[in-house]
Structures are given as structure tokens and as C-alpha cells.
Design an enzyme around this catalytic site. Structure first.
Site: not given
Length: 262
Positions: A181, A226
Site C-alpha cells: 500500500d 480520478r
């Protein structure tokens, strides 16, 4: 107005920012309440030296610099990629050596913003980045990230310390997920500006021994408005033949001001 006052006091210094937080202004990060409080404080402060007003370093500490806890393998891989990076000459100019660039790693994400080292003293000053909150070197997350802007990919050299144990003698799956992550998010931010994780899918292929050094590869899949899609794999450092983990990640671009209530 706050940014103007801060600049007059000499609090903001030009910094080379290595991700999408570059250029964010103070009033974008501060909540309205904090903004008003600082304005009031500046108005009532008598003219004294800026050193006594703001006795903090203007340069954040880079936690990705080599240290004594790094194994010879970690140092070797670091030297390999670092040799392919731009370097700063004595006169401050960059000399092109290769397509890679080393990204600094701070103990708070806010420090990537212009003036962020000062903001970190004002906004939740005790907060620390999860992977950079260990005082002792080498006990947990030791890593350094390099990005290749032309190929839209990055690689992280990661050494797992003994505090990251899951199964006996092996790295906890949550620690591996944290690093995936971290690396993919850093990469997405570099490509698309401020982002937050929307989805992270991980397949664990092989257990990772504690103390081992691995490469975390992150590559851009695509960008749709986005949304930034990233693919990732964690491999051995020798010939990258052994795959420990594979993952896909989705990040969504955000307005940083929303994180601070403004």
C-alpha cells in the site's frame, strides 16, 4: 493571507517535492479554526527574530538514507539503483545519469508539502507515519523507493526487521500489505497528485523470511479521470525469479483540504 504572513516571516522555504503534494498552500491544509487561531497569533506577536519564533529545521529528515542496520544485500541493491539516478553537482545543478530518481521518505506525509515541516508542528504534532515510527533502526520497516518517470514505474528495496514477524521466522502478511500500500500509494501520488486507497487486492505466493531483502515493483496500469490503477509484485533481489506477492491497487484523487476540514 496566512501564507503571505508566513512568507514574510521567512517560514516557508523552497523544497524539492517528490510527489503530488508539491505546491500545496497553508490555507489548503489548515482547518478554518486553526487558520483563524494562527491569524490571531500572528497579529498579536511583537516583532522579534524569526529564529526565536520558529526554531525548527527547514529540511525534514530523510528516513530512506542508508544506515548501519542495512544488510550487504540491501546496500548492494540500493547502490545499483542509486547509480542510475540524477545527482546534484556542487553548484546545485542536476547531472543526468539515468532514468531513475530516489524519493525521500519522511515520518509524516504532510512534510512533502511546501512548508510541511512547519505544519507538522501545528497539525497533530504527535502523529507519525506508520512505517516510520520506530526509533531503533532495522527493527521493522527499512526501505527506499526509486521512481522511473519515463516508464511510469517504481521499485522499492525493502528489508523486513524482526518486529514484523507473523508465522515463526517469516514476515507478517499485514506488514507485507502495508508495504504494498505504501509503495503503490507513493507511486500513484507521484503520477496523479494526492490520492487515497480505494481498493487493494493481494495474492500471497510464497512466505517471506524475516530479515530478507526484497524488491517491490509498482507499475502504472491506467488512469481514468480520478482513478489511478496500479499493479504490483514483490520479488527476490537476485534474478527476481521468486515471487512472494502479487497485487493490484486502485487509488482515487482527492482534495487534500478535505482531510483537514477545510
Amino acid at each position: 493571507m496566512l501564507g503571505h504572513i508566513a512568507r514574510r516571516l521567512g517560514l516557508l522555504h523552497g523544497q524539492q517535492i517528490c510527489n503530488g503534494l508539491n505546491g500545496i498552500k497553508l490555507n489548503q491544509l489548515l482547518s478554518k479554526e486553526t487558520h483563524r487561531h494562527l491569524q490571531s497569533s500572528f497579529k498579536t506577536t511583537r516583532p522579534i527574530s524569526t529564529k526565536s519564533l520558529w526554531p525548527f529545521s527547514s529540511k525534514p529528515r530523510d528516513f530512506s538514507q542508508p544506515n548501519s542496520s542495512w544488510s550487504p544485500e540491501m546496500c548492494k541493491v540500493y547502490d545499483h539503483y542509486n547509480a542510475l539516478c540524477d545527482i546534484n553537482t556542487e553548484n546545485g545543478e542536476q547531472q543526468k545519469k539515468g532514468p531513475w530518481r530516489k524519493l525521500p521518505s519522511y515520518n509524516r506525509s504532510i512534510k512533502y508539502a511546501t512548508g510541511g515541516i512547519h505544519l507538522s508542528k501545528l497539525i497533530q504534532a504527535k502523529a507519525r507515519l506508520f512505517t516510520r515510527n520506530f526509533r531503533e533502526q532495522g527493527v521493522a520497516f527499512e526501505y527506499v523507493t526509486f521512481v522511473n518517470k519515463e516508464e511510469k514505474r517504481c521499485v522499492c528495496v525493502f528489508q523486513a526487521g524482526h518486529l514484523l514477524e507473523g508465522a515463526p521466522g517469516h514476515v507478517h502478511g499485514g506488514a507485507i500489505a502495508t508495504m504494498i500500500d505504501t509503495v503503490t500509494g507513493t507511486h500513484a501520488s507521484y503520477l496523479s497528485g494526492p490520492v487515497m486507497t480505494a481498493n487493494l487486492n493481494i495474492d500471497y505466493r510464497n512466505p517471506m523470511p524475516l530479515g530478507s531483502v526484497v524488491l517491490i515493483h509498482s507499475a502504472l496500469d491506467r488512469i481514468e479521470r480520478r482513478k489511478t490503477y496500479i499493479t504490483c509484485k514483490v520479488t527476490s533481489t537476485d534474478d527476481e525469479s521468486k515471487i512472494y506477492t502479487e497485487a493490484t491497487a486502485l487509488f482515487v484523487s482527492i482534495s487534500v483540504g478535505h482531510l483537514f476540514g477545510s
